[in-house]
Design a protein around this motif. Structure first.
Motif, PDB file in Angstrom:
ATOM      1  N   GLN A   1     -10.303  -3.360  -8.256  1.00  0.00           N
ATOM      2  CA  GLN A   1     -10.525  -2.546  -9.621  1.00  0.00           C
ATOM      3  C   GLN A   1     -10.877  -3.269 -10.688  1.00  0.00           C
ATOM      4  O   GLN A   1     -10.296  -4.399 -10.708  1.00  0.00           O
TER       5      GLN A   1
ATOM      6  N   MET B   1     -13.875   1.175  -9.059  1.00  0.00           N
ATOM      7  CA  MET B   1     -13.363   0.563  -7.794  1.00  0.00           C
ATOM      8  C   MET B   1     -14.278   0.390  -6.931  1.00  0.00           C
ATOM      9  O   MET B   1     -14.974   1.273  -6.662  1.00  0.00           O
TER      10      MET B   1
ATOM     11  N   VAL C   1      -9.628   1.325 -14.332  1.00  0.00           N
ATOM     12  CA  VAL C   1      -8.982   1.650 -13.127  1.00  0.00           C
ATOM     13  C   VAL C   1      -8.129   0.873 -12.669  1.00  0.00           C
ATOM     14  O   VAL C   1      -8.389  -0.226 -12.551  1.00  0.00           O
ATOM     15  N   THR C   2      -6.844   1.265 -12.694  1.00  0.00           N
ATOM     16  CA  THR C   2      -5.938   0.393 -12.193  1.00  0.00           C
ATOM     17  C   THR C   2      -4.655   1.046 -11.554  1.00  0.00           C
ATOM     18  O   THR C   2      -4.207   2.127 -11.836  1.00  0.00           O
TER      19      THR C   2
ATOM     20  N   VAL D   1      -5.205   6.959  -7.321  1.00  0.00           N
ATOM     21  CA  VAL D   1      -5.908   5.908  -8.217  1.00  0.00           C
ATOM     22  C   VAL D   1      -5.557   6.062  -9.534  1.00  0.00           C
ATOM     23  O   VAL D   1      -5.617   7.266  -9.946  1.00  0.00           O
TER      24      VAL D   1
END
Ligand code: FEO
Ligand code: CA
Ligand code: CA
Ligand code: CA
Length: 633
Positions: free
Chosen positions: A545, A564, A586-587, A600
């Motif tokens: 990500q 990702m 995005v994490t 996600v």
């Protein structure tokens, strides 16, 4: 030049803006750096052409980088620049939960324009979703999620320019961070939070915790409210996550320094002052980022100078017991903990890999004294053992150096509290901001995202340690980041030596033809920068990500929004799988127990995500599934 509002910055960027590290350079250091840079750059050109990456280290013998992998069940997604989430054809996504959604039915109503007030703000899903893990407890799917930080302009929309103005503002912000434990279930209309599940819990900046390990009870941890130095309140800047083999959640305190400030000039003793400097604790009389200290004396260094010594740890939470007190494990060191990746050595000892995410800081490993026995006593496994720090040699070997009193000249408690200083004392390798580490469940190897480092080869770290380019951090002023992989000798994660290589160097071959073009597994189709979050699924596929520049121009042209990607560890092929909305990171990634759903995290999106133009943007967890409901991990 436009003036940047600090409240618009990510926590990392804010930290760097406010605590710029020393940039004094001796002339001869500069010359030495230039020479070593030239030396490494010649190597890097080879990296860029694929020769070095493929011809040395662990990748030797694997098939050519360009080989098509048969491990991917999807066609690569193109880069995107719009305000929503995209997944490949044959997959679908939906929002599971957003900041402010209720975990309990007595939670406050959420307004699209003004959010919610302070009353009940500890009964909703937190802000800035980050690391997460899913646990199945007696058939209940429990999603445990970090809420890293807050965005005052978004979370306090009524306040002037996001400026904290009252004790209630502080309480509201404190409630929106920490950890959410929530039961989730899949029904006819998809996944949803089970509101009022007895497992649901909010852990925030005032939740009772205990400290164990060598620093517990030390004078530097004692405060007016806690003369024992063993009982602290709250967990801070919860970034990445981890899970133990015995089913507990690990939350990692990263940029804890940013919550403290002072209302009066400080007179600090030398040890405390040196620690504040190394960890970036702000000692200037001003409001800082959140101004907790203006309304809550616990965060005011002029009243409680030891409070920051009680943060910056790995914290263990039992998701199965909503009444369990979280434990801060000081034995695993105090630094800007990114995540925690566990492995079990052949003899049963527990290994935890950890990164310290700041420019030029280090990578660490914990090895327990006792062995893990399923169903047995686990109480010492994160308190009795040895902490190590990594040295990466330019010959692609490395070693884990034990941080002992003999090696560092520091007492065990001091090593636990001022871990960075201990690591500097043994000459650990300064790294390009270690973010997530992932252990491969299908091979004895691990990976770490080194996200970027504009200071590489430019200035030393906060401890004055040299940050010249080296083989593992080979690019000066590194804009793109790389992923390092290591294999412990003897196929044993507890071993003190290893071999390493670079799995990928991110870059942009459409703009650069030097080392900045990246390694051979980066091409016009899968461009990305700043790898950060990472997990390896049960099939051994590496999920990457990003938390980087998403302006899609110049050095970053063609990369689009943060995203990702999936990487094949064997062939090196990397494909883009998901893109986040513009402005977001995005994490956080985990899977349902049946592996048919992927969770996600979308952190700090901008409007219109997820509720449309004009509504407040809300960090969210999305669920991703295949249209045919086949497994996704
Ligand atoms: Fe919170 Fe280093 O990311
Ligand atoms: Ca991160
Ligand atoms: Ca990051
Ligand atoms: Ca972030």
């Amino acid at each position: 030049m436009t003036q940047v509002d600090p409240r618009d910055l990510s926590f990392d960027d804010w930290d760097e803006l406010h605590f710029p590290r020393s940039d004094e350079q001796e002339f001869d250091q500069v010359v030495e750096r230039a020479i070593s840079r030239r030396g490494f750059l010649s190597g890097i050109v080879a990296f860029g052409s694929g020769a070095a990456v493929m011809g040395t280290g662990l990748l030797k013998g694997s098939t050519a980088m360009a080989a098509q992998s048969d491990r991917f069940a999807f066609t690569q997604l193109a880069a995107q620049t719009d305000g929503t989430v995209h997944v490949p054809e044959g997959y679908n996504w939906d929002v599971l939960v957003r900041w402010g959604d209720p975990l309990f039915s007595d939670a406050p109503e959420f307004s699209a324009e003004t959010g919610h007030g302070v009353v009940g703000s500890d009964r909703v899903f937190g802000e800035n979703t980050d690391g997460m893990e899913l646990f199945n407890v007696g058939g209940h799917e429990l999603l445990v999620v970090n809420s890293e930080y807050v965005n005052t302009k978004v979370n306090l929309p009524a306040a002037q320019e996001g400026k904290v103005q009252s004790a209630d503002d502080v309480t509201l912000l404190q409630n929106l961070q920490g950890v959410s434990v929530m039961e989730v279930a899949e029904g006819e209309n998809g996944w949803a939070v089970v509101v009022d599940s007895p497992f649901n819990r909010r852990i925030h900046h005032r939740t009772e915790m205990v400290l164990d390990g060598p620093a517990a009870g030390h004078d530097l941890l004692k405060t007016e409210a806690d003369a024992t130095g063993t009982q602290s309140l709250g967990t801070f800047n919860n970034c990445g996550s981890g899970r133990t083999p015995w089913g507990t959640y690990l939350t990692c305190e990263e940029n804890f320094n940013g919550y403290f400030g002072t209302t009066a000039e400080l007179e600090l003793d030398e040890t405390v002052a040196a620690g504040f400097k190394r960890y970036g604790v702000r000692t200037k009389v001003d409001e800082g980022r959140y101004n907790y200290h203006g309304f809550d004396a616990r965060f005011d260094l002029s009243k409680n100078p030891n409070e920051p010594h009680r943060a910056g740890y790995l914290v263990e939470i039992d998701p199965a017991d909503p009444n369990a007190t979280p434990v801060k494990h000081t034995a695993l060191g105090r630094f800007k903990h990114e995540n925690a990746a566990c492995a079990v050595a052949p003899d049963g000892r527990v290994v935890v890999y950890m990164g310290d995410d700041e420019r030029g800081e280090f990578m660490y490993k914990w090895v327990s004294r006792d062995v893990y026995v399923p169903g047995g006593d686990t109480s010492t496994l994160l308190s009795e053992g040895q902490l190590f720090v990594a040295k990466f040699n330019d010959d692609m070997t490395g070693e884990w150096v034990a941080l002992t009193p003999a090696a560092t000249g520091m007492e065990a408690a001091e090593i636990a509290i001022f871990t960075r200083t201990a690591a500097s004392a043994v000459g650990a390798t300064t790294m390009d901001r270690p973010e997530w580490i992932a252990v491969n469940p299908t091979a004895i190897e691990a990976y770490c995202c080194l996200t970027n480092n504009k200071n590489r080869g430019v200035k030393p770290n906060a401890g004055g340690d040299d940050t010249s380019v080296n083989a593992v951090n080979p690019r000066e002023a590194n804009k793109y980041g790389q992923i390092v992989r290591w294999r412990p000798h003897g196929d044993n994660h507890a071993a003190s030596t290893f071999d390493w290589d670079l799995y990928v160097m991110a870059g942009n071959p459409t703009v650069h033809d030097d080392a900045r073009k990246g390694s051979a597994n980066v091409n016009a189709g899968n461009l990305f920068n700043s790898p950060d979050g990472m997990q390896i699924d049960t099939t051994g596929l590496l999920w990457i990500q990003t938390d980087g520049k998403d302006n899609n121009e110049g050095d970053f042209a063609g990369m689009g929004n943060n995203q990702m990607l999936a990487g094949d560890p064997v062939t090196g092929e990397i494909r883009r799988f998901l893109t986040g909305p513009k402005g977001s990171e995005v994490t956080g990634l985990t899977w349902s127990s049946d592996k048919r759903t992927m969770f996600v995290g979308i952190q700090h999106p901008k409007a219109p995500f997820p509720d449309g133009e004009g509504a407040l943007p809300r960090s969210s967890i999305v669920v991703v599934k295949r249209d045919d409901n086949a497994k996704v991990g």
